[in-house]
Design a protein around this motif. Structure first.
Motif, mmCIF file in Angstrom:
data_model
loop_
_atom_site.group_PDB
_atom_site.id
_atom_site.type_symbol
_atom_site.label_atom_id
_atom_site.label_comp_id
_atom_site.label_asym_id
_atom_site.label_seq_id
_atom_site.Cartn_x
_atom_site.Cartn_y
_atom_site.Cartn_z
ATOM 1 N N ILE A 4 0.840 -1.202 0.000
ATOM 2 C CA ILE A 4 0.000 0.000 0.000
ATOM 3 C C ILE A 4 0.873 1.250 0.000
ATOM 4 C CG2 ILE A 4 -1.639 1.349 1.379
ATOM 5 C CD1 ILE A 4 -2.903 -1.278 2.251
ATOM 6 N N GLU A 5 1.922 1.249 0.818
ATOM 7 C CA GLU A 5 2.826 2.399 0.859
ATOM 8 C C GLU A 5 3.550 2.585 -0.473
ATOM 9 O OE1 GLU A 5 4.004 2.402 5.615
ATOM 10 O OE2 GLU A 5 5.125 1.142 4.190
ATOM 11 N N LYS A 6 3.921 1.476 -1.104
ATOM 12 C CA LYS A 6 4.572 1.574 -2.413
ATOM 13 C C LYS A 6 3.624 2.154 -3.443
ATOM 14 C CE LYS A 6 7.768 -2.313 -1.743
ATOM 15 N NZ LYS A 6 8.101 -3.698 -2.166
ATOM 16 N N HIS A 7 2.361 1.720 -3.406
ATOM 17 C CA HIS A 7 1.364 2.230 -4.355
ATOM 18 C C HIS A 7 1.132 3.720 -4.128
ATOM 19 C CE1 HIS A 7 -2.005 2.355 -7.053
ATOM 20 N NE2 HIS A 7 -2.857 2.654 -6.079
ATOM 21 N N ALA A 8 1.042 4.148 -2.856
ATOM 22 C CA ALA A 8 0.834 5.561 -2.545
ATOM 23 C C ALA A 8 2.021 6.395 -3.017
ATOM 24 C CB ALA A 8 0.615 5.741 -1.043
ATOM 25 N N ALA A 9 3.223 5.899 -2.792
ATOM 26 C CA ALA A 9 4.422 6.628 -3.198
ATOM 27 C C ALA A 9 4.496 6.759 -4.719
ATOM 28 C CB ALA A 9 5.666 5.931 -2.665
ATOM 29 N N GLU A 10 4.115 5.698 -5.431
ATOM 30 C CA GLU A 10 4.149 5.742 -6.889
ATOM 31 C C GLU A 10 3.135 6.750 -7.428
ATOM 32 O OE1 GLU A 10 4.760 5.073 -10.952
ATOM 33 O OE2 GLU A 10 6.024 4.827 -9.174
ATOM 34 N N LEU A 11 1.931 6.764 -6.870
ATOM 35 C CA LEU A 11 0.919 7.708 -7.327
ATOM 36 C C LEU A 11 1.346 9.145 -7.000
ATOM 37 C CD1 LEU A 11 -1.747 8.070 -8.729
ATOM 38 C CD2 LEU A 11 -2.927 7.595 -6.575
ATOM 39 N N ALA A 12 1.953 9.348 -5.836
ATOM 40 C CA ALA A 12 2.456 10.675 -5.484
ATOM 41 C C ALA A 12 3.560 11.116 -6.448
ATOM 42 C CB ALA A 12 2.979 10.667 -4.050
ATOM 43 N N ARG A 13 4.416 10.184 -6.817
ATOM 44 C CA ARG A 13 5.486 10.520 -7.764
ATOM 45 C C ARG A 13 4.892 10.962 -9.093
ATOM 46 N NH1 ARG A 13 7.613 8.568 -12.033
ATOM 47 N NH2 ARG A 13 6.347 6.663 -11.958
ATOM 48 N N ARG A 14 3.871 10.262 -9.560
ATOM 49 C CA ARG A 14 3.258 10.603 -10.843
ATOM 50 C C ARG A 14 2.574 11.964 -10.784
ATOM 51 N NH1 ARG A 14 -0.660 6.082 -12.405
ATOM 52 N NH2 ARG A 14 -0.753 7.262 -14.362
ATOM 53 N N ALA A 34 -8.638 6.629 2.611
ATOM 54 C CA ALA A 34 -7.493 6.152 3.383
ATOM 55 C C ALA A 34 -6.227 6.143 2.528
ATOM 56 C CB ALA A 34 -7.776 4.762 3.937
ATOM 57 N N MET A 35 -6.329 5.622 1.314
ATOM 58 C CA MET A 35 -5.193 5.627 0.407
ATOM 59 C C MET A 35 -4.853 7.053 -0.017
ATOM 60 S SD MET A 35 -2.801 4.304 -1.421
ATOM 61 C CE MET A 35 -3.070 2.529 -1.456
ATOM 62 N N ALA A 36 -5.884 7.869 -0.252
ATOM 63 C CA ALA A 36 -5.661 9.242 -0.693
ATOM 64 C C ALA A 36 -4.836 10.026 0.327
ATOM 65 C CB ALA A 36 -6.995 9.935 -0.949
ATOM 66 N N ARG A 37 -5.085 9.796 1.611
ATOM 67 C CA ARG A 37 -4.327 10.500 2.642
ATOM 68 C C ARG A 37 -2.843 10.119 2.581
ATOM 69 N NH1 ARG A 37 -9.087 9.040 5.761
ATOM 70 N NH2 ARG A 37 -10.438 10.882 5.895
ATOM 71 N N GLN A 38 -2.580 8.845 2.342
ATOM 72 C CA GLN A 38 -1.188 8.428 2.221
ATOM 73 C C GLN A 38 -0.523 9.064 1.009
ATOM 74 O OE1 GLN A 38 0.064 4.415 3.086
ATOM 75 N NE2 GLN A 38 -2.001 3.833 3.725
ATOM 76 N N VAL A 39 -1.280 9.176 -0.088
ATOM 77 C CA VAL A 39 -0.735 9.809 -1.290
ATOM 78 C C VAL A 39 -0.425 11.279 -1.012
ATOM 79 C CG1 VAL A 39 -1.187 10.414 -3.697
ATOM 80 C CG2 VAL A 39 -1.961 8.209 -2.816
#
Length: 255
Positions: A4-14, A34-39
């Motif tokens: 989940i953290e990897k997915h959030a980091a990847e979306l933030a990078r994009r 929940a995921m959006a907050r991590q992003v």
């Protein structure tokens, strides 16, 4: 790092790269809050390349917040290249500057005593495909999770003047407006900002603390826009001002 953290980091990078490249990215299906907050947190961490966090913003429409780095906060008249943004949305707000420590759980009196205020213009923008507020027939409104993940659509914050002690401001009797080349485009009473912009600042301080971050002296808080009409910027640019009658103004020119 979890999946989940990897997915959030990847979306933030994009999202971060989209702001630099000017190429919007598709909206991810099934994105929840929940995921959006991590992003969002990952996006904020990636802002360091533009300087440390200098300001926070309140997003009234979705009851969320975002952060802006020093490189995206301008005090005084601003000039911004229109082509560097997707489709900017302008919001007239009152900015609070934290002049003295306010503690972890300040009440309204503590905020009034510790802050100065000035008119401001928040330039909101989104990196999601379909963000076209200037073209109603093409505009796909982001949902709450998309706004959250996109750092509350943070773009720029332009702070005008003069700075005045928050304690001296009759917020319940003041209106704020956006003017384009001297013509009023949108306006609203400051009491529409959570009853008072002071309440919005108190709410943001609590939310930022829950996220493991701090609001400290030197930070600026953009407290939210009470104006109901959307104000967009055409490709040709122009001059916009945020005006509080009898108080002051902020100005931005898009070229």
């Amino acid at each position: 790092m979890t999946d989940i953290e990897k997915h959030a980091a990847e979306l933030a990078r994009r999202l971060t790269e989209a702001r630099a490249s000017g190429v919007a990215i598709p909206r991810p299906p099934g994105l929840d809050l929940a995921m959006a907050r991590q992003v969002r947190h990952a996006c904020i961490d990636m802002l360091d390349r533009e300087g440390p966090v200098a300001a926070y913003k309140v997003s009234l429409s979705t009851s969320t917040w975002g952060a802006l780095p020093a490189g995206r906060v301008v005090e005084g008249d601003a000039r911004i290249a229109r082509e560097t943004l997707f489709d900017p949305l302008l919001e007239a707000e009152v900015a609070f500057r934290i002049d003295r420590p306010i503690g972890a759980d300040p009440d309204a009196a503590a905020i009034l005593d510790a802050c100065s205020v000035a008119p401001a213009i928040e330039v909101a923008d989104s990196r999601w495909a379909g963000w076209r507020p200037s073209e109603a027939e093409r505009f796909v409104i982001p949902d709450a999770a998309q706004i959250e993940a996109d750092n509350a659509m943070s773009g720029w914050l332009v702070v005008g003047g003069p700075w005045r002690p928050a304690r001296d401001m009759p917020f319940d009797r003041l209106d704020i407006a956006i003017e384009q080349d001297g013509e009023r485009r949108s306006w609203g009473p400051l009491r529409e900002v959570m009853g008072s912009p002071v309440a919005a600042v108190r709410w943001l301080v609590a939310e930022v603390r829950k996220a493991g971050r701090l609001v400290e002296p030197g930070h600026i808080i953009s407290s939210g826009c009470p104006c109901p009409q959307m104000v967009t910027v055409p490709a040709t640019g122009g001059c916009w001002e945020s005006v509080v009658d009898g108080f002051g103004r902020a100005r931005v020119i898009f070229f």
